[in-house]
Design a protein around this motif. Sequence first.
Motif, PDB file in Angstrom:
ATOM      1  N   SER A  21      25.798  61.751  50.029  1.00 28.34           N
ATOM      2  CA  SER A  21      24.603  60.919  50.196  1.00 28.34           C
ATOM      3  C   SER A  21      24.472  60.377  51.609  1.00 28.34           C
ATOM      4  O   SER A  21      23.371  60.112  52.081  1.00 28.34           O
ATOM      5  CB  SER A  21      24.595  59.772  49.185  1.00 28.34           C
ATOM      6  OG  SER A  21      25.642  58.867  49.451  1.00 28.34           O
ATOM      7  N   MET A  25      20.790  64.010  54.135  1.00 33.41           N
ATOM      8  CA  MET A  25      19.619  63.213  53.784  1.00 33.41           C
ATOM      9  C   MET A  25      18.303  63.890  54.124  1.00 33.41           C
ATOM     10  O   MET A  25      17.259  63.414  53.703  1.00 33.41           O
ATOM     11  CB  MET A  25      19.670  61.860  54.488  1.00 33.41           C
ATOM     12  CG  MET A  25      20.874  61.030  54.102  1.00 33.41           C
ATOM     13  SD  MET A  25      20.901  59.425  54.908  1.00 33.41           S
ATOM     14  CE  MET A  25      21.213  59.878  56.596  1.00 33.41           C
ATOM     15  N   GLN A  26      18.352  64.953  54.885  1.00 32.93           N
ATOM     16  CA  GLN A  26      17.105  65.630  55.205  1.00 32.93           C
ATOM     17  C   GLN A  26      17.337  67.092  55.509  1.00 32.93           C
ATOM     18  O   GLN A  26      18.413  67.490  55.911  1.00 32.93           O
ATOM     19  CB  GLN A  26      16.367  64.938  56.341  1.00 32.93           C
ATOM     20  CG  GLN A  26      16.971  65.060  57.709  1.00 32.93           C
ATOM     21  CD  GLN A  26      16.154  64.271  58.710  1.00 32.93           C
ATOM     22  OE1 GLN A  26      15.985  63.078  58.551  1.00 32.93           O
ATOM     23  NE2 GLN A  26      15.664  64.936  59.723  1.00 32.93           N
ATOM     24  N   ALA A  31      12.819  64.469  54.124  1.00 29.43           N
ATOM     25  CA  ALA A  31      13.877  63.609  53.590  1.00 29.43           C
ATOM     26  C   ALA A  31      14.032  63.871  52.091  1.00 29.43           C
ATOM     27  O   ALA A  31      13.054  64.112  51.381  1.00 29.43           O
ATOM     28  CB  ALA A  31      13.530  62.148  53.837  1.00 29.43           C
ATOM     29  N   TYR A  32      15.284  63.849  51.628  1.00 28.95           N
ATOM     30  CA  TYR A  32      15.556  64.060  50.208  1.00 28.95           C
ATOM     31  C   TYR A  32      16.799  63.288  49.819  1.00 28.95           C
ATOM     32  O   TYR A  32      17.530  62.793  50.665  1.00 28.95           O
ATOM     33  CB  TYR A  32      15.732  65.550  49.898  1.00 28.95           C
ATOM     34  CG  TYR A  32      16.984  66.163  50.467  1.00 28.95           C
ATOM     35  CD1 TYR A  32      18.129  66.295  49.693  1.00 28.95           C
ATOM     36  CD2 TYR A  32      17.030  66.613  51.782  1.00 28.95           C
ATOM     37  CE1 TYR A  32      19.282  66.856  50.212  1.00 28.95           C
ATOM     38  CE2 TYR A  32      18.173  67.172  52.304  1.00 28.95           C
ATOM     39  CZ  TYR A  32      19.294  67.296  51.521  1.00 28.95           C
ATOM     40  OH  TYR A  32      20.435  67.841  52.027  1.00 28.95           O
ATOM     41  N   THR A  33      17.037  63.166  48.528  1.00 28.14           N
ATOM     42  CA  THR A  33      18.277  62.572  48.046  1.00 28.14           C
ATOM     43  C   THR A  33      19.197  63.694  47.600  1.00 28.14           C
ATOM     44  O   THR A  33      18.782  64.598  46.881  1.00 28.14           O
ATOM     45  CB  THR A  33      18.040  61.557  46.909  1.00 28.14           C
ATOM     46  OG1 THR A  33      19.311  61.097  46.450  1.00 28.14           O
ATOM     47  CG2 THR A  33      17.273  62.126  45.758  1.00 28.14           C
ATOM     48  N   SER A  34      20.447  63.637  48.055  1.00 23.33           N
ATOM     49  CA  SER A  34      21.350  64.752  47.782  1.00 23.33           C
ATOM     50  C   SER A  34      22.271  64.512  46.592  1.00 23.33           C
ATOM     51  O   SER A  34      23.098  65.357  46.295  1.00 23.33           O
ATOM     52  CB  SER A  34      22.192  65.044  49.027  1.00 23.33           C
ATOM     53  OG  SER A  34      22.989  63.926  49.340  1.00 23.33           O
ATOM     54  N   VAL A  35      22.158  63.396  45.929  1.00 24.02           N
ATOM     55  CA  VAL A  35      23.051  63.137  44.804  1.00 24.02           C
ATOM     56  C   VAL A  35      22.328  63.114  43.458  1.00 24.02           C
ATOM     57  O   VAL A  35      22.962  63.043  42.420  1.00 24.02           O
ATOM     58  CB  VAL A  35      23.844  61.817  44.985  1.00 24.02           C
ATOM     59  CG1 VAL A  35      24.822  61.943  46.125  1.00 24.02           C
ATOM     60  CG2 VAL A  35      22.914  60.651  45.197  1.00 24.02           C
ATOM     61  N   THR A  37      18.598  64.795  41.604  1.00 25.72           N
ATOM     62  CA  THR A  37      17.447  65.652  41.890  1.00 25.72           C
ATOM     63  C   THR A  37      16.130  65.167  41.303  1.00 25.72           C
ATOM     64  O   THR A  37      15.081  65.663  41.680  1.00 25.72           O
ATOM     65  CB  THR A  37      17.729  67.093  41.428  1.00 25.72           C
ATOM     66  OG1 THR A  37      16.750  67.953  41.996  1.00 25.72           O
ATOM     67  CG2 THR A  37      17.723  67.211  39.926  1.00 25.72           C
ATOM     68  N   GLY A  39      14.245  62.539  41.731  1.00 19.20           N
ATOM     69  CA  GLY A  39      13.302  62.054  42.741  1.00 19.20           C
ATOM     70  C   GLY A  39      12.741  63.193  43.573  1.00 19.20           C
ATOM     71  O   GLY A  39      11.552  63.217  43.897  1.00 19.20           O
ATOM     72  N   ASN A  40      13.589  64.157  43.921  1.00 17.22           N
ATOM     73  CA  ASN A  40      13.132  65.314  44.691  1.00 17.22           C
ATOM     74  C   ASN A  40      12.127  66.137  43.891  1.00 17.22           C
ATOM     75  O   ASN A  40      11.099  66.575  44.424  1.00 17.22           O
ATOM     76  CB  ASN A  40      14.311  66.212  45.067  1.00 17.22           C
ATOM     77  CG  ASN A  40      15.337  65.505  45.915  1.00 17.22           C
ATOM     78  OD1 ASN A  40      15.012  64.629  46.696  1.00 17.22           O
ATOM     79  ND2 ASN A  40      16.580  65.881  45.747  1.00 17.22           N
TER      80      ASN A  40
END
Length: 133
Positions: A21, A25-26, A31-35, A37, A39-40
């Motif tokens: 995390s 991050m991008q 930008a994305y959340t890596s922990v 999915t 939200g992505n």
Amino acid sequence: MKGLPEFWLIPGISCVATLQSMFFMQSGTVAYTSVMTTGNLRRSVQLFFESTILKRDSAGLHEAAVLGAISLSFALGAVVGGLTTHRLHDAALGVPALFLFTALLDICRRVLSGRLSGITADDRGATSRKRAN
């Protein structure tokens, strides 16, 4: 082969998730959340809708595609993780940790050589001077 004691598994998972995390991050400018999915995936669908139905926006479509690809990689990672865990049991934690560590080393190498997002040693120094002030 007996698995790793739980004492090492829980902190190991926490450490890998924290590093993931913090450093991932991008993707490009997206930008994305890596922990997690969800939200992505939600942002991908929302951007796709806004970029096709409300008005034609190629930048929004590109961002939706990137977020969709990230969400797909989460799904593929879950499948690979399930298969790996079936074979390696507790030691399967080492597989994603190895991939993340390799990616982190590559990022560090690129930052140090100034090839990541145009970051130079002067930029890093200016950023740390701003934080100190």
